[in-house]
Design an enzyme around this catalytic site. Structure first.
Site, short mmCIF file in Angstrom:
data_model
loop_
_atom_site.label_atom_id
_atom_site.label_comp_id
_atom_site.label_asym_id
_atom_site.label_seq_id
_atom_site.Cartn_x
_atom_site.Cartn_y
_atom_site.Cartn_z
CE LYS A 33 45.12 -9.49 -35.97
NZ LYS A 33 45.40 -11.00 -35.73
CB THR A 34 41.72 -13.82 -33.59
OG1 THR A 34 42.98 -13.19 -33.59
CG2 THR A 34 41.91 -15.35 -33.16
CG ASP A 220 45.89 -13.19 -38.46
OD1 ASP A 220 45.36 -12.13 -38.54
OD2 ASP A 220 46.12 -13.74 -37.33
CD GLU A 221 48.89 -9.88 -37.17
OE1 GLU A 221 49.04 -8.87 -37.72
OE2 GLU A 221 48.63 -9.97 -35.96
CD GLN A 251 47.65 -3.74 -34.87
OE1 GLN A 251 48.01 -4.27 -34.04
NE2 GLN A 251 46.33 -3.74 -35.34
NE ARG A 594 49.65 -4.69 -29.06
CZ ARG A 594 48.86 -5.13 -29.81
NH1 ARG A 594 48.44 -6.39 -29.99
NH2 ARG A 594 48.23 -4.36 -30.79
#
Length: 658
Positions: A33-34, A220-221, A251, A594
């Site tokens: 996504k980044t 974002d997020e 998430q 992670r």
């Protein structure tokens, strides 16, 4: 710009190049996504769809903003610094710094209190209102005021049922608290969003202006937005509809902090019915076995994105480790981390130990320290809350905003100037707080001793010199000048911990050096006041010991998820309500994802809580992990180290009760 068709998947490419209206990208863990956000910004600029000066990229943390800007400097070397990239709170502060006079604030020196300073003001308000803290708990009132602000409810609209003693009292305190903040020309964290929305709603001309400034907005997020934050963005993009949102329902782990998943799944889709929805479903981060475990844990969620897939290697089995006690658990994790480093060459910085509550980190820290293993404990003692950091920041805050009463009261007698509580009490009189005005009057008051008047005069001269110096110095140089001019540097020499404190001040100076330009000081202070724990000064000393919340957005070659027991993870408080129980499950998914190569799921049969030994069953999440991806492990301790006097236990019930 490199031919992006070679480095992006077809779905990523469509997200980057889509230019016909609102866009929602559902991006699972490790799906890039980044990269999508970064290349989308570069695409908009390179294709001259909009100016870099009218793009705003909204990130969840300042650290994420720095990383995105760093990537864009390589893609857009000529204009990366023209882009507006930051957290939604930092962007709101930028807006209010130019417009807050419309709301009764002074533009010059507008500042932000962090949570501790804001709560200090609230406690003083409660005391002056004559409210008994045993009946009117400050934390209870604080929570209600902050919740009201998140719902965009001001003091005048707070009372819904006139005559209700609870609402009337909290509403009155809310109003006095806001007046105190305005007198100090200061905002609290929640004000940044609430007042920005209020400003845009009440002034059509200002709203129209900022709609041009925010021509293209990328978020974002997105799953972690609160209703107030979403309303701000909706107002800004409602007309041109150039908004790109990237998020992952699986998430969403910040409901306890006001985030509302319904913003992503209902409000956005209702307000932007023509939005293009794309889903990134390829995971580039984890092995197949790790991803399979994560997917299995998330499978029962009522709201989640579709399953991810990966072309990565199958990978090693996930280690499932049962320990007798919490002490054994910490010892196993530490010894295994050391073995991975010494025998397999895995750098300590590529290893993370994640857990549900902070108290678990203290036990881990003691064991890592005893064994001499390099580590970084995240969030236990926040860097910006250290005494010397707070003192120096208070001087810088006074240089920026002379109305800042909390900063003033913190440093007026640091170093000691013979201005103790008794003298300050006489100076303040009936005033709600110490102010520059009362100090200026004190210089000439005959009822004060001459030494007190002289001390006040000397202090005012110091503040005046700092105020003058701020216009001619960068933030690091102003910090150096403050340490010398106030006498703090010389006073520090007498401190037994002087070496450590100087090291911390050097780290603060390094952070300050990132800020340049005319508004560097105000931006530096605002960023610190609005920082989250994941934004703390980065010191990579070794294995990262962290709560799962603080590790959001990070990835490691090896991850240990510790304390996987019912009552601890999932947490006891969450197991009665579906909403919070599901958030715990999403938190477990975040912890597992992670990891890139190696994953350890660790639990203990008993823990020491308040001096008592308590037994907990294994976490229900472990039952969801497919047996075929798991390998059970038995701790094999180094006997010499066990006999070396290692005796560590969690000394409070926080291990089980957060």
């Amino acid at each position: 710009m490199t031919d992006i068709r070679r480095i992006l998947t077809p779905t990523q490419l469509e997200a980057v190049t889509y230019a016909r209206g609102p866009l929602l990208v559902i991006a699972g863990a490790g799906s890039g996504k980044t990269r999508v956000l970064t290349y989308r910004v570069a695409f908009l600029v390179k294709k001259e769809i909009t100016s870099p000066r009218t793009i705003a990229a909204v990130t969840f943390t300042r650290k994420a903003a720095r990383e995105m800007r760093g990537r864009l400097r390589s893609l857009l070397p000529d204009c990366a610094d023209d882009l507006m990239i930051g957290t939604i709170h930092s962007i709101c502060y930028w807006l209010l710094r130019s417009e807050a006079d419309k709301l009764g604030y002074k533009l010059n020196g507008l500042s932000v209190y962090d949570e501790l300073d804001a709560q200090r003001v609230l406690r003083d308000v409660l005391e002056r209102e004559g409210l008994d803290r045993r009946r009117w708990d400050p934390d209870f009132i604080w929570a209600h005021i902050q919740r009201a602000k998140d719902r965009l409810i001001g003091p005048d609209e707070f009372v819904r049922v006139p005559g209700n003693i609870v609402e009337d009292t909290i509403g009155r305190v809310y109003g006095v608290y806001q007046r105190r903040l305005r007198q100090a020309n200061t905002l609290d964290y929640a004000d940044l969003i609430q007042l920005a929305v209020k400003l845009l709603r009440q002034d059509p001309e200002i709203l129209e202006y900022y709609r041009h400034i925010f021509d293209y907005v990328l978020v974002d997020e997105f799953q972690d937005l609160s209703n107030a934050q979403y309303e701000l963005l909706r107002l800004l993009v409602e007309k041109h509809r150039h908004i790109t949102c990237v998020g992952s329902p699986t998430q969403a782990i910040y409901g306890w902090r006001g985030a509302d998943l319904k913003v992503m799944l209902r409000r956005f889709l209702k307000d932007f019915r023509d939005a293009r929805i794309l889903e990134l479903d390829q995971n580039f981060r984890s092995t197949r076995k790790i991803l399979a475990a994560a997917q299995a844990v998330a499978a029962s969620l009522t709201i989640r994105e579709k399953d991810l897939w990966t072309s990565n290697e199958e990978g090693l089995p996930i280690a499932l480790v049962c320990c007798m006690t919490d002490r054994d658990e910490a010892l196993f994790v530490a010894q295994e981390a050391r073995r991975l480093h010494l025998e397999e060459g895995i750098p300590y910085r590529e290893i993370a130990v994640l857990y549900r509550t902070r108290a678990q980190g203290r036990l881990m820290e003691q064991v890592f320290m005893h064994l001499g293993i390099a580590y970084t404990l995240v969030g236990e003692f926040r860097f910006f809350k250290r005494r010397e950091i707070q003192d120096v920041l208070a001087y810088l805050r006074l240089a920026h905003n002379a109305y800042d009463t909390v900063a003033l009261e913190r440093v007026i007698n640091k170093p000691p100037r013979r201005l103790g509580k008794a003298s300050l009490g006489r100076i303040k009189g009936d005033e709600p707080g110490l102010s520059m005005y009362s100090l200026s009057e004190a210089e000439y008051r005959e009822d004060l001793k001459s030494r007190v008047r002289q001390a006040v005069s000397d202090f005012l001269a110091v503040v005046s010199d700092l105020y003058t110096a701020r216009d001619n110095m960068g933030v690091p140089e102003l910090m150096d000048y403050a340490l010398e001019r106030t006498g703090y540097d010389a006073w520090l020499e007498k401190d037994p911990a002087a070496r450590t404190r100087r090291h911390n001040l050097a780290a603060l100076r390094a952070v300050a050096a990132r800020y340049e330009g005319e508004d560097a000081l105000s931006e530096f202070l605002a960023d610190i006041a609005t920082s989250k724990e994941s934004d703390e000064v980065e010191v990579e000393r070794g294995v990262m010991l962290s709560t799962i919340h603080q590790a959001k957005g990070l990835e490691f070659q090896v991850v240990f998820v510790a304390g996987l027991e019912d009552g601890l993870f999932p947490h006891a408080r969450s197991m009665k309500e579906q909403g919070t129980a599901e958030e715990e499950r999403r938190l477990c998914y975040v912890a597992i994802t992670r990891a890139r190569k190696r994953l350890y799921l660790v639990y203990a049969q008993s823990r020491q809580v308040w001096g008592d030994v308590r037994e907990y069953p294994p976490s229900r999440f472990l039952a969801d992990v497919p047996r075929e991806v798991v390998e059970r492990r038995t701790p094999n301790f180094n006997e010499r180290e066990e006999e070396d006097g290692l005796d560590v236990h969690t000394s409070s019930e926080e291990a089980a009760h957060g």
